[in-house]
Design an enzyme around this catalytic site. Structure first.
Site, PDB file in Angstrom:
ATOM      1  CE1 TYR A 170      -3.155  -2.866   0.085  1.00  0.00           C
ATOM      2  CE2 TYR A 170      -3.869  -2.178   2.260  1.00  0.00           C
ATOM      3  CZ  TYR A 170      -3.991  -3.011   1.164  1.00  0.00           C
ATOM      4  OH  TYR A 170      -4.974  -3.991   1.154  1.00  0.00           O
ATOM      5  CE  LYS A 199       0.901 -17.681  -2.368  1.00  0.00           C
ATOM      6  NZ  LYS A 199       0.064 -18.869  -2.217  1.00  0.00           N
ATOM      7  CG  ASP A 205      -2.403 -20.076  -0.209  1.00  0.00           C
ATOM      8  OD1 ASP A 205      -1.630 -19.862   0.745  1.00  0.00           O
ATOM      9  OD2 ASP A 205      -2.058 -20.718  -1.212  1.00  0.00           O
ATOM     10  CG  ASP A 207      -7.225  -4.113   3.957  1.00  0.00           C
ATOM     11  OD1 ASP A 207      -8.236  -4.037   4.668  1.00  0.00           O
ATOM     12  OD2 ASP A 207      -7.067  -3.455   2.909  1.00  0.00           O
ATOM     13  CG  ASP A 258     -12.620  -6.238   6.232  1.00  0.00           C
ATOM     14  OD1 ASP A 258     -12.343  -5.689   7.324  1.00  0.00           O
ATOM     15  OD2 ASP A 258     -13.011  -5.608   5.241  1.00  0.00           O
TER      16      ASP A 258
END
Ligand code: NAD
Length: 355
Positions: A142, A191, A223, A247, A251
């Site tokens: 980001y 990852k 994942d 992020d 959620d």
């Protein structure tokens, strides 16, 4: 002890839910012999209406001079058509950056009394779950180098994920310190089978883990983590992860609790001072109607007592009171499914009665 708390009530239901949290904190202060001084500052739409900008200098100065900051929520349809740089939400990024908050702590806890709100099968959540997601907030993709350019197939765009050793070390420490206050397990999510930045992440997290021999440290690919959160959420204690993975996963985790009005959060930096706020927005559809669920903000206050002031007993007392009131069957409209519902003020009264 005396603590100075800056209040950023903001817009929509912000003032109602912050007032509830202040009432609870005042009772806790009295009960445990502390003094909390609350000073309100404008942020978001109310600040735009008064000063033409969403984050006035006075607000920033007030927050930086305080021991901690409690925020309601900002935004609403009234300001939706303003240009991006003076939108209420711009103030959130602004205050996080001015306070140098690089960590976001987001608990996702299933309250026993609210098991029916959970969208997962009852056998999966029979043992409940209580997860704390520690998300890196100021680095990664980001904030990395980005651009638009001409590539092999014409116009293309790119963003880059970059993490320094320093950024990983400091977020890992927050995760291990947090785990020491809880279940003593950290799951580091990355990852590393694909990304170089994740391989550094994994290596540095394990170096920091050596400083915390009491804490179990487990690696998990993102994942797999997305699957495990819905397959076996009870297996997690503290999750530490990068900005983008955090992020998305935070959620996902909040949704499996089934109740947006219940979830608090904290943003922390290098100092004890942090920014504490509910994860939901300003709920303009119910603003000013005394209908909002104040629990997320009240629990944000409890997080502040624990993380900013180290007041464990006081924080636990708030959490226990919330638990008790829910177990007694009291609900605000968002959780009542058309049944009997308490108002914001009545729910706050019940929590105070049970402190
Ligand atoms: P929202 O979280 O405000 O509302 C989503 C839904 O959940 C609405 O139906 C609302 O009534 C309900 N809800 C939210 N909090 C509740 C509570 N405490 N009690 C009962 N019901 C509750 O999200 P949205 O509608 O997408 O956004 C509304 C405004 O809030 C927008 O302007 C958005 O930009 C802003 N927002 C601010 C923040 C923040 O200040 N941190 C975060 C998200 C959205």
């Amino acid at each position: 002890m005396t603590y100075n708390i800056a209040l950023l009530k903001g817009d929509g239901i912000g003032p109602e839910i912050v007032d509830s949290a202040v009432r609870v904190l005042e009772v806790v202060a009295k009960k445990f012999g502390h003094e909390f001084n609350f000073t309100p500052y404008d942020i978001g739409g109310v600040a735009i209406d008064k000063y033409g900008i969403p984050l006035p200098e006075e607000t920033v100065a007030g927050c930086l001079a305080s021991d901690s900051v409690l925020l309601g929520a900002v935004g609403g349809p009234k300001w939706d058509t303003l240009p991006g740089n003076i939108r209420p939400e711009k103030a959130l990024l602004g205050i996080r950056s001015k306070m140098e908050l690089f960590t976001n702590l987001r608990p996702a806890k299933l309250y026993a009394a609210l098991k029916d709100e959970c969208p997962l099968r009852s056998d999966i959540v029979a043992g409940g779950f209580d997860i704390m997601i520690v998300r890196e907030l100021t680095g990664g993709i980001y904030f990395g180098e980005r651009g638009v350019r001409e590539g092999k197939y014409g116009e293309e765009a790119y963003d880059t994920e970059c993490y320094s050793r320093m950024e990983i070390e400091r977020i890992a420490r927050v995760a291990f310190e947090t785990a020491m206050l809880r279940g003593k397990k950290v799951t580091s999510i990355d990852k590393a089978n694909v990304l170089e930045s994740s391989r550094l992440w994994r290596r540095v997290v394990h170096e920091i883990a050596k400083e915390y021999p009491e804490v179990e440290c487990v690696d998990m690919l993102v994942d797999n983590a997305a699957m495990q959160l819905v397959r076996n959420p009870g297996s997690f204690d503290v999750i530490v992860t990068s900005n983008m993975f955090g992020d998305i996963l935070s959620d996902e985790a909040s949704q499996i609790t089934g109740s947006i009005g219940m979830l608090p959060s904290a943003s922390l930096g290098n100092t004890k001072r942090g920014l504490y706020e509910p994860i939901h927005g300003s709920a303009p559809d119910i603003a000013g109607q005394n209908k909002a669920n104040p629990i997320a903000t009240i629990l944000s206050g409890a997080m502040m007592l624990l993380y900013a002031f180290g007041l464990t007993k006081e924080s636990d007392a708030i959490v226990a009171a919330v638990d008790k009131v829910l177990t007694m069957g009291y609900r605000t409209a968002d959780l009542a499914h058309g049944g009997e519902a308490l108002t914001t003020v009545e729910m706050t009264d019940k929590i105070i009665e049970n402190l």
